[in-house]
Write a protein that holds these residues in place. Sequence first.
Motif, PDB file in Angstrom:
ATOM      1  N   LEU A   5       0.829  -1.195   0.000  1.00 26.29           N
ATOM      2  CA  LEU A   5       0.000   0.000   0.000  1.00 26.29           C
ATOM      3  C   LEU A   5       0.861   1.242   0.000  1.00 26.29           C
ATOM      4  CD1 LEU A   5      -3.054   0.679   0.223  1.00 26.29           C
ATOM      5  CD2 LEU A   5      -2.676   0.946   2.649  1.00 26.29           C
ATOM      6  N   ARG A   6       0.489   2.229  -0.819  1.00 23.10           N
ATOM      7  CA  ARG A   6       1.258   3.469  -0.888  1.00 23.10           C
ATOM      8  C   ARG A   6       0.316   4.653  -0.714  1.00 23.10           C
ATOM      9  NH1 ARG A   6       4.601   6.189  -5.691  1.00 23.10           N
ATOM     10  NH2 ARG A   6       5.428   7.854  -4.425  1.00 23.10           N
ATOM     11  N   VAL A   7       0.580   5.445   0.315  1.00 18.84           N
ATOM     12  CA  VAL A   7      -0.205   6.645   0.591  1.00 18.84           C
ATOM     13  C   VAL A   7       0.708   7.845   0.391  1.00 18.84           C
ATOM     14  CG1 VAL A   7      -1.517   7.923   2.333  1.00 18.84           C
ATOM     15  CG2 VAL A   7      -1.634   5.417   2.268  1.00 18.84           C
ATOM     16  N   VAL A   8       0.222   8.831  -0.369  1.00 17.18           N
ATOM     17  CA  VAL A   8       0.985  10.057  -0.598  1.00 17.18           C
ATOM     18  C   VAL A   8       0.142  11.236  -0.137  1.00 17.18           C
ATOM     19  CG1 VAL A   8       2.120  11.531  -2.309  1.00 17.18           C
ATOM     20  CG2 VAL A   8       2.156   9.047  -2.596  1.00 17.18           C
ATOM     21  N   VAL A   9       0.752  12.092   0.701  1.00 13.93           N
ATOM     22  CA  VAL A   9       0.117  13.336   1.125  1.00 13.93           C
ATOM     23  C   VAL A   9       0.928  14.461   0.480  1.00 13.93           C
ATOM     24  CG1 VAL A   9      -0.568  14.789   3.061  1.00 13.93           C
ATOM     25  CG2 VAL A   9      -0.623  12.294   3.301  1.00 13.93           C
ATOM     26  N   TYR A  10       0.269  15.223  -0.385  1.00 14.87           N
ATOM     27  CA  TYR A  10       0.936  16.254  -1.178  1.00 14.87           C
ATOM     28  C   TYR A  10       1.108  17.552  -0.390  1.00 14.87           C
ATOM     29  CZ  TYR A  10       0.479  13.092  -5.050  1.00 14.87           C
ATOM     30  OH  TYR A  10       0.597  11.988  -5.860  1.00 14.87           O
ATOM     31  N   PRO A  11       1.968  18.456  -0.885  1.00 13.30           N
ATOM     32  CA  PRO A  11       2.194  19.734  -0.186  1.00 13.30           C
ATOM     33  C   PRO A  11       0.903  20.537  -0.043  1.00 13.30           C
ATOM     34  CG  PRO A  11       3.846  19.412  -1.895  1.00 13.30           C
ATOM     35  CD  PRO A  11       2.804  18.335  -2.078  1.00 13.30           C
ATOM     36  N   PRO A  12       0.863  21.401   0.961  1.00 11.57           N
ATOM     37  CA  PRO A  12      -0.328  22.234   1.171  1.00 11.57           C
ATOM     38  C   PRO A  12      -0.592  23.145  -0.024  1.00 11.57           C
ATOM     39  CG  PRO A  12       1.156  22.379   3.054  1.00 11.57           C
ATOM     40  CD  PRO A  12       1.888  21.644   1.975  1.00 11.57           C
ATOM     41  N   ASP A  13      -1.877  23.337  -0.335  1.00 10.33           N
ATOM     42  CA  ASP A  13      -2.251  24.286  -1.370  1.00 10.33           C
ATOM     43  C   ASP A  13      -2.438  25.669  -0.729  1.00 10.33           C
ATOM     44  OD1 ASP A  13      -4.793  24.277  -0.147  1.00 10.33           O
ATOM     45  OD2 ASP A  13      -5.629  22.878  -1.618  1.00 10.33           O
ATOM     46  N   ALA A  14      -2.937  26.610  -1.495  1.00  9.84           N
ATOM     47  CA  ALA A  14      -3.076  27.995  -1.013  1.00  9.84           C
ATOM     48  C   ALA A  14      -4.004  28.111   0.199  1.00  9.84           C
ATOM     49  CB  ALA A  14      -3.580  28.894  -2.138  1.00  9.84           C
ATOM     50  N   GLU A  15      -4.958  27.175   0.340  1.00  7.37           N
ATOM     51  CA  GLU A  15      -5.867  27.213   1.484  1.00  7.37           C
ATOM     52  C   GLU A  15      -5.396  26.333   2.631  1.00  7.37           C
ATOM     53  OE1 GLU A  15      -7.775  26.332  -1.616  1.00  7.37           O
ATOM     54  OE2 GLU A  15      -7.874  28.460  -2.054  1.00  7.37           O
ATOM     55  N   GLY A  16      -4.259  25.675   2.475  1.00 14.91           N
ATOM     56  CA  GLY A  16      -3.729  24.827   3.538  1.00 14.91           C
ATOM     57  C   GLY A  16      -4.145  23.371   3.443  1.00 14.91           C
ATOM     58  N   GLY A  17      -4.960  23.030   2.454  1.00 12.87           N
ATOM     59  CA  GLY A  17      -5.377  21.644   2.279  1.00 12.87           C
ATOM     60  C   GLY A  17      -4.305  20.828   1.571  1.00 12.87           C
ATOM     61  N   ARG A  18      -4.276  19.542   1.845  1.00 11.91           N
ATOM     62  CA  ARG A  18      -3.301  18.644   1.234  1.00 11.91           C
ATOM     63  C   ARG A  18      -4.035  17.466   0.597  1.00 11.91           C
ATOM     64  NH1 ARG A  18       1.800  18.192   5.249  1.00 11.91           N
ATOM     65  NH2 ARG A  18       2.660  17.349   3.329  1.00 11.91           N
TER      66      ARG A  18
END
Length: 71
Positions: A5-18
């Motif tokens: 299993l591979r989970v990736v959490v991407y960098p925050p966007d302009a609103e702070g969501g990932r």
Amino acid sequence: MSPGLRVVVYPPDAEGGRRVRCDGEILGRAFGPEDVLEFLRRAGLDPDDVALTGTGLIEWRGGGPATWHQA
């Protein structure tokens, strides 16, 4: 839990969501660690068995679980 299993959490966007992906599928947009755990629960993992760091399960891009706002 699948060992591949591979989970990736991407960098925050302009609103702070990932954006969160699991095995290439977008699970949602997280605004905190609790959201990541909820997405993983919905994907069939037990949140009590998921460590956000140190296991290799989650690849954090653009900062770890403490990073939620665009720098």
